[in-house]
Write a protein that holds these residues in place. Structure first.
Motif, PDB file in Angstrom:
ATOM      1  N   ILE A  74      19.555   2.706  -7.029  1.00 54.71           N
ATOM      2  CA  ILE A  74      18.762   2.364  -8.215  1.00 54.71           C
ATOM      3  C   ILE A  74      17.588   1.471  -7.826  1.00 54.71           C
ATOM      4  O   ILE A  74      16.443   1.697  -8.249  1.00 54.71           O
ATOM      5  N   PHE A  75      17.832   0.469  -6.998  1.00 55.17           N
ATOM      6  CA  PHE A  75      16.758  -0.449  -6.621  1.00 55.17           C
ATOM      7  C   PHE A  75      15.746   0.204  -5.683  1.00 55.17           C
ATOM      8  O   PHE A  75      14.563  -0.122  -5.711  1.00 55.17           O
ATOM      9  N   LYS A  82      11.851   0.559  -6.518  1.00 52.75           N
ATOM     10  CA  LYS A  82      10.833   0.080  -5.579  1.00 52.75           C
ATOM     11  C   LYS A  82       9.628   1.022  -5.526  1.00 52.75           C
ATOM     12  O   LYS A  82       8.522   0.605  -5.210  1.00 52.75           O
ATOM     13  N   HIS A  83       9.841   2.286  -5.845  1.00 49.31           N
ATOM     14  CA  HIS A  83       8.762   3.272  -5.770  1.00 49.31           C
ATOM     15  C   HIS A  83       8.180   3.610  -7.148  1.00 49.31           C
ATOM     16  O   HIS A  83       7.581   4.664  -7.324  1.00 49.31           O
ATOM     17  N   THR A  84       8.368   2.725  -8.095  1.00 51.76           N
ATOM     18  CA  THR A  84       7.820   2.936  -9.441  1.00 51.76           C
ATOM     19  C   THR A  84       6.937   1.749  -9.818  1.00 51.76           C
ATOM     20  O   THR A  84       7.023   0.683  -9.191  1.00 51.76           O
ATOM     21  N   PRO A  85       6.130   1.909 -10.849  1.00 50.19           N
ATOM     22  CA  PRO A  85       5.306   0.775 -11.308  1.00 50.19           C
ATOM     23  C   PRO A  85       6.149  -0.374 -11.873  1.00 50.19           C
ATOM     24  O   PRO A  85       5.673  -1.502 -11.990  1.00 50.19           O
ATOM     25  N   ALA A  86       7.420  -0.102 -12.185  1.00 47.28           N
ATOM     26  CA  ALA A  86       8.284  -1.146 -12.748  1.00 47.28           C
ATOM     27  C   ALA A  86       8.470  -2.303 -11.777  1.00 47.28           C
ATOM     28  O   ALA A  86       8.661  -3.449 -12.207  1.00 47.28           O
ATOM     29  N   MET A 101       6.609 -10.345  -2.328  1.00 47.49           N
ATOM     30  CA  MET A 101       7.083 -10.681  -3.674  1.00 47.49           C
ATOM     31  C   MET A 101       7.898  -9.536  -4.273  1.00 47.49           C
ATOM     32  O   MET A 101       8.852  -9.773  -5.006  1.00 47.49           O
ATOM     33  N   GLN A 102       7.549  -8.289  -3.955  1.00 50.41           N
ATOM     34  CA  GLN A 102       8.329  -7.151  -4.455  1.00 50.41           C
ATOM     35  C   GLN A 102       9.753  -7.208  -3.904  1.00 50.41           C
ATOM     36  O   GLN A 102      10.725  -7.033  -4.650  1.00 50.41           O
ATOM     37  N   ASP A 103       9.885  -7.456  -2.596  1.00 50.10           N
ATOM     38  CA  ASP A 103      11.222  -7.550  -2.004  1.00 50.10           C
ATOM     39  C   ASP A 103      11.980  -8.753  -2.544  1.00 50.10           C
ATOM     40  O   ASP A 103      13.180  -8.683  -2.791  1.00 50.10           O
ATOM     41  N   VAL A 104      11.270  -9.863  -2.743  1.00 52.53           N
ATOM     42  CA  VAL A 104      11.898 -11.057  -3.317  1.00 52.53           C
ATOM     43  C   VAL A 104      12.387 -10.753  -4.726  1.00 52.53           C
ATOM     44  O   VAL A 104      13.516 -11.098  -5.101  1.00 52.53           O
ATOM     45  N   LEU A 127      13.216  -7.824  -6.028  1.00 49.02           N
ATOM     46  CA  LEU A 127      14.385  -6.939  -5.961  1.00 49.02           C
ATOM     47  C   LEU A 127      15.626  -7.715  -5.520  1.00 49.02           C
ATOM     48  O   LEU A 127      16.722  -7.497  -6.038  1.00 49.02           O
ATOM     49  N   ASN A 128      15.444  -8.621  -4.576  1.00 53.62           N
ATOM     50  CA  ASN A 128      16.572  -9.427  -4.107  1.00 53.62           C
ATOM     51  C   ASN A 128      17.107 -10.324  -5.209  1.00 53.62           C
ATOM     52  O   ASN A 128      18.318 -10.373  -5.456  1.00 53.62           O
ATOM     53  N   VAL A 129      16.222 -11.029  -5.891  1.00 53.70           N
ATOM     54  CA  VAL A 129      16.635 -11.949  -6.948  1.00 53.70           C
ATOM     55  C   VAL A 129      17.300 -11.181  -8.090  1.00 53.70           C
ATOM     56  O   VAL A 129      18.330 -11.602  -8.619  1.00 53.70           O
ATOM     57  N   THR A 130      16.741 -10.028  -8.451  1.00 55.71           N
ATOM     58  CA  THR A 130      17.307  -9.217  -9.526  1.00 55.71           C
ATOM     59  C   THR A 130      18.684  -8.690  -9.146  1.00 55.71           C
ATOM     60  O   THR A 130      19.617  -8.720  -9.953  1.00 55.71           O
ATOM     61  N   SER A 131      18.821  -8.203  -7.913  1.00 54.21           N
ATOM     62  CA  SER A 131      20.124  -7.714  -7.440  1.00 54.21           C
ATOM     63  C   SER A 131      21.163  -8.813  -7.498  1.00 54.21           C
ATOM     64  O   SER A 131      22.290  -8.599  -7.948  1.00 54.21           O
ATOM     65  N   ASN A 132      20.792 -10.000  -7.052  1.00 54.79           N
ATOM     66  CA  ASN A 132      21.715 -11.126  -7.100  1.00 54.79           C
ATOM     67  C   ASN A 132      22.048 -11.519  -8.532  1.00 54.79           C
ATOM     68  O   ASN A 132      23.185 -11.860  -8.845  1.00 54.79           O
ATOM     69  N   ALA A 133      21.056 -11.472  -9.416  1.00 54.36           N
ATOM     70  CA  ALA A 133      21.271 -11.875 -10.809  1.00 54.36           C
ATOM     71  C   ALA A 133      22.285 -10.982 -11.512  1.00 54.36           C
ATOM     72  O   ALA A 133      23.051 -11.457 -12.354  1.00 54.36           O
TER      73      ALA A 133
END
Length: 191
Positions: free
Chosen positions: A53-54, A58-62, A88-91, A93-99
């Motif tokens: 999912i992530f 990563k490959h969308t405007p979202a 910042m994109q990787d950060v 995704l990382n923060v969201t995954s952790n959340a």
């Protein structure tokens, strides 16, 4: 650490033989091995799902919207000259995954962000302030929905697997605040 674990295992085995519980030891080792494989299979499925999912995200405007949402918070913790849009994109995704409590999926993006931060790091022998703050955020992140723990509690028959959410919020917030305070102090002292 491996010496400590080895000593604990050896002491446990010796203790079970001296107390006459060798049969019990073998039974528990077999049961624990079976449980481990079952847990790995369950968690691997969840990890694959969320990582997929992530990666799609990563490959969308979202991802830009997500990065813009996370950026004001991260800009207070990470130095602007040490991060850029791709980092910042990787950060984000990382923060969201952790959340959402899928820390295993967050690891992929955490490693990617850290590698990219290292390319901007002036001193290649030492982590910069943004890297140390990000590693802390990755390690002691606030989990809004601790999905992995809830899944494990469900596997082991908890009557209400989600009743730990408040405790997880309190513990992870306390760890994050203590860690951020320690990093701010140590980054100033070590320089």
């Amino acid at each position: 650490m491996s010496i400590i674990w080895s000593c604990m295992i050896i002491l446990a085995i010796v203790f079970t033989f001296f107390t006459g519980n060798a049969d019990s030891l073998i039974e528990h080792i077999t049961k624990a091995s079976t449980n481990s494989i079952e847990n790995i299979m369950t968690l691997a499925g969840m990890l694959c799902f969320w990582t997929g999912i992530f990666n799609i995200l990563k490959h969308t405007p979202a991802i830009d919207k997500l990065a813009n949402f996370v950026k004001p918070i991260m800009s207070k913790l990470l130095k602007k000259d040490e991060i850029d849009g791709e980092i910042m994109q990787d950060v984000a995704l990382n923060v969201t995954s952790n959340a959402i409590g899928v820390g295993n999926a967050a690891t992929v993006f955490g490693i990617s962000a850290t590698k990219k931060m290292q390319t901007k790091n002036k001193n290649k022998e030492k982590a910069n302030d943004s890297m140390t703050a990000f590693i802390l955020l990755n390690t002691a992140s606030i989990q809004l929905i601790p999905t992995t723990i809830i899944s494990l509690r469900s596997i082991y028959g908890s009557g209400n697997p989600g009743d730990i959410i408040m405790a997880v919020w309190i513990v992870s917030a306390a760890a994050l605040v203590a860690g951020l305070a320690a990093i701010k102090i140590l980054n100033k002292v070590i320089k």
